[in-house]
Motif scaffolding. Structure first.
Motif, PDB file in Angstrom:
ATOM      1  N   GLY A  46       0.806  -1.219   0.000  1.00  0.00           N
ATOM      2  CA  GLY A  46       0.000   0.000   0.000  1.00  0.00           C
ATOM      3  C   GLY A  46       0.836   1.264   0.000  1.00  0.00           C
ATOM      4  N   ASP A  47       2.159   1.140   0.063  1.00  0.00           N
ATOM      5  CA  ASP A  47       3.010   2.332   0.059  1.00  0.00           C
ATOM      6  C   ASP A  47       2.871   3.109  -1.246  1.00  0.00           C
ATOM      7  N   VAL A  48       2.866   4.429  -1.137  1.00  0.00           N
ATOM      8  CA  VAL A  48       2.924   5.244  -2.346  1.00  0.00           C
ATOM      9  C   VAL A  48       4.340   5.148  -2.897  1.00  0.00           C
ATOM     10  N   LEU A  49       4.453   4.736  -4.141  1.00  0.00           N
ATOM     11  CA  LEU A  49       5.765   4.573  -4.770  1.00  0.00           C
ATOM     12  C   LEU A  49       6.217   5.856  -5.454  1.00  0.00           C
ATOM     13  N   MET A  50       5.322   6.503  -6.157  1.00  0.00           N
ATOM     14  CA  MET A  50       5.681   7.709  -6.907  1.00  0.00           C
ATOM     15  C   MET A  50       4.430   8.481  -7.292  1.00  0.00           C
ATOM     16  N   VAL A  51       4.618   9.759  -7.556  1.00  0.00           N
ATOM     17  CA  VAL A  51       3.581  10.618  -8.111  1.00  0.00           C
ATOM     18  C   VAL A  51       4.125  11.180  -9.411  1.00  0.00           C
ATOM     19  N   ALA A  52       3.396  10.999 -10.493  1.00  0.00           N
ATOM     20  CA  ALA A  52       3.873  11.457 -11.795  1.00  0.00           C
ATOM     21  C   ALA A  52       2.659  11.911 -12.611  1.00  0.00           C
ATOM     22  N   HIS A  53       2.829  12.003 -13.913  1.00  0.00           N
ATOM     23  CA  HIS A  53       1.752  12.489 -14.768  1.00  0.00           C
ATOM     24  C   HIS A  53       1.576  11.589 -15.980  1.00  0.00           C
ATOM     25  N   MET A  54       0.353  11.582 -16.490  1.00  0.00           N
ATOM     26  CA  MET A  54       0.055  10.879 -17.738  1.00  0.00           C
ATOM     27  C   MET A  54      -0.654  11.838 -18.675  1.00  0.00           C
ATOM     28  N   ASN A  55      -0.267  11.811 -19.956  1.00  0.00           N
ATOM     29  CA  ASN A  55      -1.071  12.490 -20.968  1.00  0.00           C
ATOM     30  C   ASN A  55      -2.015  11.442 -21.594  1.00  0.00           C
ATOM     31  N   ALA A  56      -2.779  11.846 -22.572  1.00  0.00           N
ATOM     32  CA  ALA A  56      -3.770  10.914 -23.135  1.00  0.00           C
ATOM     33  C   ALA A  56      -3.101   9.656 -23.670  1.00  0.00           C
ATOM     34  N   GLU A  57      -1.922   9.827 -24.282  1.00  0.00           N
ATOM     35  CA  GLU A  57      -1.258   8.661 -24.861  1.00  0.00           C
ATOM     36  C   GLU A  57      -0.720   7.726 -23.775  1.00  0.00           C
ATOM     37  N   ALA A  58      -0.136   8.295 -22.723  1.00  0.00           N
ATOM     38  CA  ALA A  58       0.371   7.459 -21.631  1.00  0.00           C
ATOM     39  C   ALA A  58      -0.779   6.702 -20.972  1.00  0.00           C
ATOM     40  N   LEU A  59      -1.900   7.385 -20.780  1.00  0.00           N
ATOM     41  CA  LEU A  59      -3.053   6.738 -20.159  1.00  0.00           C
ATOM     42  C   LEU A  59      -3.586   5.623 -21.061  1.00  0.00           C
ATOM     43  N   THR A  60      -3.659   5.899 -22.349  1.00  0.00           N
ATOM     44  CA  THR A  60      -4.131   4.899 -23.305  1.00  0.00           C
ATOM     45  C   THR A  60      -3.223   3.674 -23.314  1.00  0.00           C
ATOM     46  N   LYS A  61      -1.918   3.905 -23.339  1.00  0.00           N
ATOM     47  CA  LYS A  61      -0.969   2.781 -23.380  1.00  0.00           C
ATOM     48  C   LYS A  61      -1.001   1.991 -22.073  1.00  0.00           C
ATOM     49  N   THR A  62      -1.169   2.687 -20.955  1.00  0.00           N
ATOM     50  CA  THR A  62      -1.231   1.984 -19.671  1.00  0.00           C
ATOM     51  C   THR A  62      -2.465   1.089 -19.612  1.00  0.00           C
ATOM     52  N   ILE A  63      -3.599   1.611 -20.038  1.00  0.00           N
ATOM     53  CA  ILE A  63      -4.840   0.828 -20.029  1.00  0.00           C
ATOM     54  C   ILE A  63      -4.719  -0.364 -20.979  1.00  0.00           C
ATOM     55  N   ALA A  64      -4.147  -0.125 -22.157  1.00  0.00           N
ATOM     56  CA  ALA A  64      -4.078  -1.180 -23.168  1.00  0.00           C
ATOM     57  C   ALA A  64      -3.093  -2.279 -22.783  1.00  0.00           C
ATOM     58  N   SER A  65      -1.948  -1.882 -22.208  1.00  0.00           N
ATOM     59  CA  SER A  65      -0.863  -2.841 -21.991  1.00  0.00           C
ATOM     60  C   SER A  65      -0.824  -3.424 -20.589  1.00  0.00           C
ATOM     61  N   GLY A  66      -1.429  -2.706 -19.619  1.00  0.00           N
ATOM     62  CA  GLY A  66      -1.286  -3.142 -18.230  1.00  0.00           C
ATOM     63  C   GLY A  66       0.100  -2.905 -17.674  1.00  0.00           C
ATOM     64  N   GLU A  67       0.906  -2.114 -18.368  1.00  0.00           N
ATOM     65  CA  GLU A  67       2.209  -1.667 -17.864  1.00  0.00           C
ATOM     66  C   GLU A  67       2.138  -0.149 -17.762  1.00  0.00           C
ATOM     67  N   ALA A  68       2.818   0.408 -16.759  1.00  0.00           N
ATOM     68  CA  ALA A  68       2.698   1.846 -16.521  1.00  0.00           C
ATOM     69  C   ALA A  68       3.549   2.665 -17.486  1.00  0.00           C
ATOM     70  N   TRP A  69       2.864   3.606 -18.146  1.00  0.00           N
ATOM     71  CA  TRP A  69       3.495   4.622 -18.988  1.00  0.00           C
ATOM     72  C   TRP A  69       3.177   5.985 -18.386  1.00  0.00           C
ATOM     73  N   TYR A  70       4.130   6.905 -18.488  1.00  0.00           N
ATOM     74  CA  TYR A  70       3.941   8.251 -17.963  1.00  0.00           C
ATOM     75  C   TYR A  70       4.358   9.269 -19.023  1.00  0.00           C
ATOM     76  N   TYR A  71       4.130  10.546 -18.678  1.00  0.00           N
ATOM     77  CA  TYR A  71       4.637  11.631 -19.504  1.00  0.00           C
ATOM     78  C   TYR A  71       5.562  12.470 -18.628  1.00  0.00           C
ATOM     79  N   SER A  72       6.795  12.635 -19.069  1.00  0.00           N
ATOM     80  CA  SER A  72       7.767  13.425 -18.311  1.00  0.00           C
ATOM     81  C   SER A  72       7.634  14.897 -18.679  1.00  0.00           C
ATOM     82  N   ARG A  73       7.293  15.724 -17.681  1.00  0.00           N
ATOM     83  CA  ARG A  73       7.200  17.159 -17.942  1.00  0.00           C
ATOM     84  C   ARG A  73       8.568  17.757 -18.222  1.00  0.00           C
TER      85      ARG A  73
END
Lengths: 151, 151
Positions: A46-73
């Motif tokens: 239950g530990d918080v590992l990280m806080v980051a951001h997703m754009n539409a593409e990162a969110l789409t890829k995460t949902i589709a693949s089940g692996e975490a994608w992010y967007y680096s500001r």
């Protein structure tokens, strides 16, 4: 999948507050930079590992693949977690919040999530009730960042 | 305690990456709006309850009082969690992340954290592997928002 242009988001635009909060449609409320906040927690501890951001593409890829994608500001780039380090995140569950501007993913984290070598980015405690007190280190390194990210 | 003016932050300015990541000083990296991201989790279940923001004053008050204070971007106002609803958050532990632009608080949540009446704002799951799938409601209401927030 190629890069999504800003007008190619697969998500419908957010509706009213009632639709956002009680609806069945995922209509993320991206901010002015096209991002939602993403919180990753360890599915076991239950530990918080990280806080980051997703754009539409990162969110789409995460949902589709089940692996975490992010967007680096800072790098202004889509980023698969672990693509350099091998420390990927398998998403066990994704949740969206009431106003759909933040996602919570419960993940299985390979090794550590933090580029400093710790399992979590939140490896220091802030003492309460004592303004200006020293931070307290709580977590040891689980990998050597100089070896992992060597050029 | 009166309101803090923007130049009255009690925190020193952020230093180098090494100082931010490995130092003992809390030097939050506030964004252009003067905010850090704040993630509150339930100390017992580990569930993410809400994602919000703190400015220097909210962070100072939270550390000093052990009760969660936030800054509302929409209302542009400092805000004690539960000041209207009574659903306060007692902070059991606070953590800061590697680059000091996000805090994680583990809290004891009175009743529910979400203004919709749920314990957590993240009461809907996003099915994985299925683009466009319906959100799945996971949590029941723990209080009646129309009674709690009545005028």
């Amino acid at each position: 999948m190629g890069a999504l242009l800003p007008d190619q988001s697969p998500f419908a635009l957010p509706g009213t507050s009632a639709e956002l909060e009680e609806g069945f449609a995922l209509t993320p409320k991206f901010d002015a930079d096209g991002l939602v906040t993403a919180v990753a927690t360890d599915v076991d501890s239950g530990d918080v590992l990280m806080v980051a951001h997703m754009n539409a593409e990162a969110l789409t890829k995460t949902i589709a693949s089940g692996e975490a994608w992010y967007y680096s500001r800072s790098r202004r780039a889509l980023w698969k977690k672990g693509e350099t380090s091998g420390h990927t995140q398998r998403v066990v569950e994704m949740r969206i919040d009431c106003d759909q501007d933040a996602v919570w993913i419960k993940v299985e984290q390979i090794s550590g999530a933090c580029h400093t070598g710790r399992h979590s980015c939140f490896y220091r405690a802030v003492p309460l009730g004592k303004a200006g007190a020293r931070l307290e280190f709580r977590d040891e390194r689980v990998f050597d960042p100089t070896a992992t990210y060597k050029k």
